[in-house]
Design a protein around this motif. Structure first.
Motif, PDB file in Angstrom:
ATOM      1  N   GLN A  12      -8.019  -3.150  -0.749  1.00  0.00           N
ATOM      2  CA  GLN A  12      -6.921  -4.114  -0.707  1.00  0.00           C
ATOM      3  C   GLN A  12      -6.024  -3.924   0.509  1.00  0.00           C
ATOM      4  O   GLN A  12      -4.982  -4.560   0.618  1.00  0.00           O
ATOM      5  CB  GLN A  12      -6.089  -3.998  -1.990  1.00  0.00           C
ATOM      6  N   CYS A  13      -6.437  -3.055   1.440  1.00  0.00           N
ATOM      7  CA  CYS A  13      -5.675  -2.833   2.665  1.00  0.00           C
ATOM      8  C   CYS A  13      -5.973  -3.969   3.648  1.00  0.00           C
ATOM      9  O   CYS A  13      -7.138  -4.244   3.950  1.00  0.00           O
ATOM     10  CB  CYS A  13      -6.046  -1.489   3.285  1.00  0.00           C
ATOM     11  N   PHE A  14      -4.935  -4.630   4.146  1.00  0.00           N
ATOM     12  CA  PHE A  14      -5.141  -5.768   5.043  1.00  0.00           C
ATOM     13  C   PHE A  14      -4.353  -5.647   6.345  1.00  0.00           C
ATOM     14  O   PHE A  14      -4.332  -6.595   7.146  1.00  0.00           O
ATOM     15  CB  PHE A  14      -4.774  -7.078   4.344  1.00  0.00           C
ATOM     16  N   GLY A  15      -3.727  -4.492   6.585  1.00  0.00           N
ATOM     17  CA  GLY A  15      -2.970  -4.361   7.820  1.00  0.00           C
ATOM     18  C   GLY A  15      -2.413  -2.973   8.018  1.00  0.00           C
ATOM     19  O   GLY A  15      -2.530  -2.095   7.152  1.00  0.00           O
ATOM     20  N   LEU A  16      -1.795  -2.783   9.190  1.00  0.00           N
ATOM     21  CA  LEU A  16      -1.215  -1.480   9.523  1.00  0.00           C
ATOM     22  C   LEU A  16       0.062  -1.708  10.325  1.00  0.00           C
ATOM     23  O   LEU A  16       0.073  -2.452  11.313  1.00  0.00           O
ATOM     24  CB  LEU A  16      -2.201  -0.646  10.341  1.00  0.00           C
ATOM     25  N   LEU A  17       1.112  -1.054   9.882  1.00  0.00           N
ATOM     26  CA  LEU A  17       2.408  -1.093  10.563  1.00  0.00           C
ATOM     27  C   LEU A  17       2.603   0.242  11.273  1.00  0.00           C
ATOM     28  O   LEU A  17       2.466   1.303  10.657  1.00  0.00           O
ATOM     29  CB  LEU A  17       3.527  -1.322   9.547  1.00  0.00           C
ATOM     30  N   ALA A  18       2.896   0.183  12.567  1.00  0.00           N
ATOM     31  CA  ALA A  18       3.064   1.408  13.366  1.00  0.00           C
ATOM     32  C   ALA A  18       4.484   1.471  13.911  1.00  0.00           C
ATOM     33  O   ALA A  18       4.998   0.498  14.475  1.00  0.00           O
ATOM     34  CB  ALA A  18       2.061   1.438  14.513  1.00  0.00           C
ATOM     35  N   LEU A  19       5.113   2.634  13.738  1.00  0.00           N
ATOM     36  CA  LEU A  19       6.453   2.885  14.248  1.00  0.00           C
ATOM     37  C   LEU A  19       6.371   4.042  15.233  1.00  0.00           C
ATOM     38  O   LEU A  19       5.766   5.077  14.929  1.00  0.00           O
ATOM     39  CB  LEU A  19       7.416   3.244  13.111  1.00  0.00           C
ATOM     40  N   GLY A  20       6.972   3.878  16.406  1.00  0.00           N
ATOM     41  CA  GLY A  20       6.867   4.919  17.423  1.00  0.00           C
ATOM     42  C   GLY A  20       8.213   5.308  18.001  1.00  0.00           C
ATOM     43  O   GLY A  20       9.159   4.515  18.013  1.00  0.00           O
ATOM     44  N   SER A  21       8.288   6.552  18.486  1.00  0.00           N
ATOM     45  CA  SER A  21       9.536   7.060  19.067  1.00  0.00           C
ATOM     46  C   SER A  21       9.225   8.017  20.217  1.00  0.00           C
ATOM     47  O   SER A  21       8.250   8.774  20.156  1.00  0.00           O
ATOM     48  CB  SER A  21      10.357   7.797  17.995  1.00  0.00           C
ATOM     49  N   PRO A  22      10.059   8.003  21.266  1.00  0.00           N
ATOM     50  CA  PRO A  22       9.887   8.986  22.345  1.00  0.00           C
ATOM     51  C   PRO A  22      10.320  10.381  21.926  1.00  0.00           C
ATOM     52  O   PRO A  22      10.060  11.350  22.641  1.00  0.00           O
ATOM     53  CB  PRO A  22      10.792   8.435  23.457  1.00  0.00           C
ATOM     54  N   ASP A  23      10.989  10.498  20.787  1.00  0.00           N
ATOM     55  CA  ASP A  23      11.427  11.785  20.254  1.00  0.00           C
ATOM     56  C   ASP A  23      10.283  12.401  19.445  1.00  0.00           C
ATOM     57  O   ASP A  23       9.858  11.852  18.424  1.00  0.00           O
ATOM     58  CB  ASP A  23      12.653  11.595  19.371  1.00  0.00           C
ATOM     59  N   ALA A  24       9.794  13.553  19.876  1.00  0.00           N
ATOM     60  CA  ALA A  24       8.667  14.199  19.199  1.00  0.00           C
ATOM     61  C   ALA A  24       9.017  14.648  17.787  1.00  0.00           C
ATOM     62  O   ALA A  24       8.118  14.908  16.980  1.00  0.00           O
ATOM     63  CB  ALA A  24       8.180  15.394  20.015  1.00  0.00           C
ATOM     64  N   LEU A  25      10.318  14.737  17.467  1.00  0.00           N
ATOM     65  CA  LEU A  25      10.739  15.202  16.148  1.00  0.00           C
ATOM     66  C   LEU A  25      11.146  14.061  15.225  1.00  0.00           C
ATOM     67  O   LEU A  25      11.529  14.314  14.080  1.00  0.00           O
ATOM     68  CB  LEU A  25      11.904  16.194  16.288  1.00  0.00           C
ATOM     69  N   ARG A  26      11.081  12.813  15.701  1.00  0.00           N
ATOM     70  CA  ARG A  26      11.527  11.678  14.870  1.00  0.00           C
ATOM     71  C   ARG A  26      10.649  11.541  13.625  1.00  0.00           C
ATOM     72  O   ARG A  26      11.144  11.351  12.512  1.00  0.00           O
ATOM     73  CB  ARG A  26      11.485  10.394  15.693  1.00  0.00           C
ATOM     74  N   TYR A  27       9.343  11.622  13.807  1.00  0.00           N
ATOM     75  CA  TYR A  27       8.408  11.523  12.681  1.00  0.00           C
ATOM     76  C   TYR A  27       7.617  12.823  12.596  1.00  0.00           C
ATOM     77  O   TYR A  27       6.802  13.118  13.472  1.00  0.00           O
ATOM     78  CB  TYR A  27       7.470  10.330  12.856  1.00  0.00           C
ATOM     79  N   GLN A  28       7.866  13.595  11.540  1.00  0.00           N
ATOM     80  CA  GLN A  28       7.226  14.892  11.367  1.00  0.00           C
ATOM     81  C   GLN A  28       6.378  14.905  10.102  1.00  0.00           C
ATOM     82  O   GLN A  28       6.662  14.183   9.137  1.00  0.00           O
ATOM     83  CB  GLN A  28       8.281  15.994  11.295  1.00  0.00           C
ATOM     84  N   SER A  29       5.371  15.751  10.110  1.00  0.00           N
ATOM     85  CA  SER A  29       4.411  15.777   9.010  1.00  0.00           C
ATOM     86  C   SER A  29       5.020  16.201   7.681  1.00  0.00           C
ATOM     87  O   SER A  29       4.494  15.879   6.618  1.00  0.00           O
ATOM     88  CB  SER A  29       3.241  16.715   9.350  1.00  0.00           C
ATOM     89  N   ASP A  30       6.150  16.939   7.729  1.00  0.00           N
ATOM     90  CA  ASP A  30       6.747  17.420   6.488  1.00  0.00           C
ATOM     91  C   ASP A  30       7.937  16.574   6.032  1.00  0.00           C
ATOM     92  O   ASP A  30       8.652  16.967   5.108  1.00  0.00           O
ATOM     93  CB  ASP A  30       7.190  18.877   6.645  1.00  0.00           C
ATOM     94  N   MET A  31       8.164  15.434   6.653  1.00  0.00           N
ATOM     95  CA  MET A  31       9.297  14.607   6.275  1.00  0.00           C
ATOM     96  C   MET A  31       8.975  13.776   5.039  1.00  0.00           C
ATOM     97  O   MET A  31       7.812  13.515   4.717  1.00  0.00           O
ATOM     98  CB  MET A  31       9.709  13.688   7.433  1.00  0.00           C
ATOM     99  N   GLY A  32      10.003  13.369   4.305  1.00  0.00           N
ATOM    100  CA  GLY A  32       9.808  12.509   3.147  1.00  0.00           C
ATOM    101  C   GLY A  32       9.394  11.104   3.586  1.00  0.00           C
ATOM    102  O   GLY A  32       9.823  10.618   4.632  1.00  0.00           O
ATOM    103  N   VAL A  33       8.556  10.467   2.790  1.00  0.00           N
ATOM    104  CA  VAL A  33       8.027   9.157   3.176  1.00  0.00           C
ATOM    105  C   VAL A  33       8.414   8.062   2.176  1.00  0.00           C
ATOM    106  O   VAL A  33       7.863   6.964   2.216  1.00  0.00           O
ATOM    107  CB  VAL A  33       6.485   9.213   3.309  1.00  0.00           C
ATOM    108  N   GLU A  34       9.382   8.343   1.289  1.00  0.00           N
ATOM    109  CA  GLU A  34       9.749   7.358   0.278  1.00  0.00           C
ATOM    110  C   GLU A  34      10.235   6.061   0.921  1.00  0.00           C
ATOM    111  O   GLU A  34       9.836   4.959   0.508  1.00  0.00           O
ATOM    112  CB  GLU A  34      10.827   7.915  -0.648  1.00  0.00           C
ATOM    113  N   LEU A  35      11.091   6.172   1.942  1.00  0.00           N
ATOM    114  CA  LEU A  35      11.598   4.972   2.606  1.00  0.00           C
ATOM    115  C   LEU A  35      10.473   4.222   3.302  1.00  0.00           C
ATOM    116  O   LEU A  35      10.406   2.979   3.231  1.00  0.00           O
ATOM    117  CB  LEU A  35      12.688   5.350   3.614  1.00  0.00           C
ATOM    118  N   LEU A  36       9.580   4.935   3.963  1.00  0.00           N
ATOM    119  CA  LEU A  36       8.448   4.293   4.632  1.00  0.00           C
ATOM    120  C   LEU A  36       7.550   3.579   3.628  1.00  0.00           C
ATOM    121  O   LEU A  36       7.017   2.494   3.912  1.00  0.00           O
ATOM    122  CB  LEU A  36       7.644   5.328   5.425  1.00  0.00           C
ATOM    123  N   GLU A  37       7.373   4.166   2.462  1.00  0.00           N
ATOM    124  CA  GLU A  37       6.569   3.507   1.432  1.00  0.00           C
ATOM    125  C   GLU A  37       7.232   2.214   0.967  1.00  0.00           C
ATOM    126  O   GLU A  37       6.553   1.199   0.751  1.00  0.00           O
ATOM    127  CB  GLU A  37       6.364   4.454   0.251  1.00  0.00           C
TER     128      GLU A  37
END
Length: 229
Positions: free
Chosen positions: A189-214
């Motif tokens: 049922q996946c029909f797309g992909l949303l990508a968010l990018g930042s020049p800050d290497a720490l903006r999106y980290q693997s251990d961050m919470g993803v509730e808002l992104l969900e």
């Protein structure tokens, strides 16, 4: 015969502490001791009375509680601000009628409300009349498979994902988030992909919470579903 740290043979400091703990009336019977006990202050080498030491401990605890209370207030204010941004972004997309307006509201809203430097969007399986939209550009099977495999948003360094090439080249991307778009919970049922990018290497980290992104992914999926056949 050995002598304990108290200086009394056979009696240890633990024995004394246990006796005082089990006999709270001791200081009632010997109240004069409370005014003569001297302790070292944690704020210097000077000696203070037991009462002063207790007051200092209470002050330190109150300061600690005040700091925790302020942290709770700040967290509440931050959550309220995020909730307001999410609400405004959602309303903007709900008010958008035309396909191009939906796309613009989604991308521009994320940039403005959440201060995301780079936002890119790809959707496949669109109705034929929407083929001219920017979000309908060709996506490789590998990128589609990656999107379908994500059980939650990906957050981390830009590791050469195809989605990184969707961003505007003027702004370099060091970290990024990939949010799958679905009509349901299954990979099919996946029909797309949303990508968010930042020049800050720490903006999106693997251990961050993803509730808002969900939540963002769910709302974006609901809005874009209107463009599917």
């Amino acid at each position: 015969m050995s002598t304990s740290p108290t200086g009394v043979s056979g009696i240890t400091e633990d024995d004394i502490a246990g006796y005082l703990a089990n006999n709270p009336a001791f200081f009632e019977r010997h109240a004069q001791l409370l005014s003569t006990v001297q302790l070292v202050s944690p704020h210097g080498a000077r000696a203070v009375s037991l009462q002063e030491r207790q007051i200092e401990l209470l002050r330190d605890r109150i300061k600690g509680l005040e700091r925790k209370f302020m942290d709770v207030i700040r967290a509440g204010q931050d959550n309220e601000a995020l909730s307001g941004r999410l609400h405004r972004w959602t309303c903007t997309m709900l008010l958008a009628r035309e396909a191009q307006a939906i796309e613009a509201a989604l991308i521009d809203g994320l940039k403005h409300e959440f201060m995301v430097p780079q936002v890119a969007l790809r959707v496949w399986g669109l109705a034929p009349e929407h083929a001219a939209l920017n979000l309908s550009q060709t996506v490789s099977d590998d990128a589609k498979a990656l999107a379908a495999s994500l059980t939650m948003p990906y957050c981390g360094l830009n590791s050469g994902f195809e989605a990184a090439s969707w961003f505007e080249p003027e702004v370099p991307v060091q970290s990024m988030a990939l949010v799958p778009l679905r009509l349901g919970k299954t990979a099919a049922q996946c029909f797309g992909l949303l990508a968010l990018g930042s020049p800050d290497a720490l903006r999106y980290q693997s251990d961050m919470g993803v509730e808002l992104l969900e939540q963002i992914g769910d709302i974006a999926s609901a809005a874009l579903a209107r463009l599917l056949p």
